[in-house]
Enzyme design. Structure first.
Site, PDB file in Angstrom:
ATOM      1  N   ASP A 216      -0.440   3.709  -3.396  1.00  0.00           N
ATOM      2  CA  ASP A 216       0.155   4.867  -4.076  1.00  0.00           C
ATOM      3  C   ASP A 216       1.677   4.754  -3.987  1.00  0.00           C
ATOM      4  O   ASP A 216       2.194   3.654  -3.889  1.00  0.00           O
ATOM      5  CB  ASP A 216      -0.402   6.172  -3.485  1.00  0.00           C
ATOM      6  N   HIS A 239       2.948   2.479  -6.400  1.00  0.00           N
ATOM      7  CA  HIS A 239       3.367   3.252  -7.575  1.00  0.00           C
ATOM      8  C   HIS A 239       4.873   3.456  -7.659  1.00  0.00           C
ATOM      9  O   HIS A 239       5.348   4.231  -8.465  1.00  0.00           O
ATOM     10  CB  HIS A 239       2.638   4.600  -7.605  1.00  0.00           C
TER      11      HIS A 239
END
Ligand code: NAG
Length: 392
Positions: A216, A239
């Site tokens: 993430d 991310h």
């Protein structure tokens, strides 16, 4: 007494206090911690903490080499001193049976402390069984963050490794003056919600010289973050570095004065992102400098997305109330994995203002196709070499 004599006596007192404080060491092994990786050492760690926290002078907690299972530990203030050092030569291991932590949200947590420094060591969240449960779409607990620091100040985290957290690896929430340095974070690129470092409601946090690979966000920045400094970070997979998601709540503290400098993003979904829900909110983002970033095959190297509305959750046909202003992108270079390398998708109700681009050069990784930029409700100016051509 003459002044020199007074000074001399004061130095003696200082040396005495200083040497006494050096001596206050609490070795978890002497409180019964077992380095076998399977005996729950939480009680031993809490006893060592009680000793250090109750000490009237500086204290050190020492964790010798080995693997220590901790089922769930909260280290809370208020302490009698504001100088506790935790030196880890060993690894702290979370229970592999994820139902033990369940939905408690936290594995290791520091609350209401002032003056705590953590040096070295490894946190092993053993998250893979929970990720597999979530991937299989079974009913699984939400999981726990590995290390959470809440309502605390004057904190240092130096040389810590954190691997395979169930959820976020390190969370700094409601803190002041936190220095994170030389941290290594690693979890699989497809592990859900394993953000590297999350900061919110905090001021004067610095994150430096760290390497973060997760499933993430590399670093995520939540509401109420001010005076944040991020420098010399390598991210990817993951991310990317993200301010947001913001604006989920109607009343929300703003994000102000954030510097992100000298970062490398490799193979990440996003590079430098600001993301807000498409919902009403009084929050804002003001004064952000993104400087000296290198993108290696990043899907959205530069992105502002004010239309975030996953699964149409209470936001279809709404617009973001978050006002974004004074955001500078300076010396950003590298490759985009998609054709739109720069995307400013701002709120029709609160257009982005004061965006500055200076010396930005992003190319589309596929040969012979030029990278593009996209602007919606975004205002500002470009200078120096800006490629793709600015749409501001
Ligand atoms: C912005 O934050 C930095 C720390 O990241 C701090 O040194 C600086 O003083 C802050 N600027 C203002 C105007 O508060």
């Amino acid at each position: 007494m003459s002044k020199p004599t007074t000074n001399f006596l004061l130095s003696l007192i200082y040396v005495f206090i200083y040497s006494t404080s050096e001596a206050a060491t609490y070795n978890v092994a002497s409180f019964g911690a077992k380095a076998d990786g399977k005996t729950d050492s939480t009680p031993a760690f809490l006893k060592a903490w009680a000793g250090a926290c109750g000490s009237v002078s500086s204290a050190m907690i020492y964790v010798p080499p080995g693997r220590y299972l901790l089922n769930h530990a909260v280290f809370s203030g208020q302490c009698k001193n504001n100088d506790i050092t935790i030196r880890l030569d060993g690894t702290l291991v979370a229970p592999s049976a994820y139902r033990i932590l369940g939905s408690s949200g936290y594995w290791l947590s520091f609350r209401d402390v002032n003056g705590v420094s953590i040096y070295g060591g490894t946190l092993d969240g053993q998250g893979s069984a929970l990720w597999a449960c979530k991937a299989a779409g079974k009913s699984c607990p939400n999981g726990a963050r590995s290390l959470t620091i809440t309502n605390s100040k004057n904190i240092a985290i130096n040389g810590l490794s954190s691997i395979n957290s169930q959820l976020y690896h390190i969370v700094i929430d409601d803190c002041q003056n936190v220095n994170v340095q030389g941290v290594k974070i690693a979890a699989s690129g497809n592990s859900p919600n394993t953000d590297g470092i999350h900061v919110e409601s905090s001021s004067a946090v610095t994150i430096q010289s760290s390497n973060i690979k997760t499933g993430d966000d590399c670093i995520s920045i939540g509401p109420g973050t001010t005076n944040l400094w991020i420098e010399n970070i390598a991210c990817g997979p993951g991310h990317g570095i993200s301010i947001g998601s913001l604006g989920k709540e109607l009343k929300e503290a703003g994000v102000q004065n954030v510097t992100v400098k000298t970062v490398t993003l490799s193979g990440t979904d996003n590079g430098l992102r600001i993301k807000t829900w498409a919902r009403p909110s009084n929050g804002f983002v003001k004064g952000v400098l993104f400087e000296h970033a290198i993108m290696n095959n990043v899907e959205n190297p530069i992105i502002i997305d004010q239309n975030y509305c996953p699964h149409g959750e209470n936001c279809p046909h709404q617009v973001s109330g978050i006002q974004i202003s004074e955001v500078t992108y300076k010396n950003i270079q590298g490759t985009s994995a998609t054709q739109v390398a720069v995307k400013f998708n701002c709120s029709p109700k609160n257009p982005c203002t004061g965006i500055t681009m200076e010396d930005v050069r992003l190319t589309y990784a596929i040969e012979n196709q030029a990278a593009k930029s996209f602007c919606s409700n975004a205002g500002g100016k470009a200078s120096g070499v800006v490629e793709p051509t600015s749409c501001l």
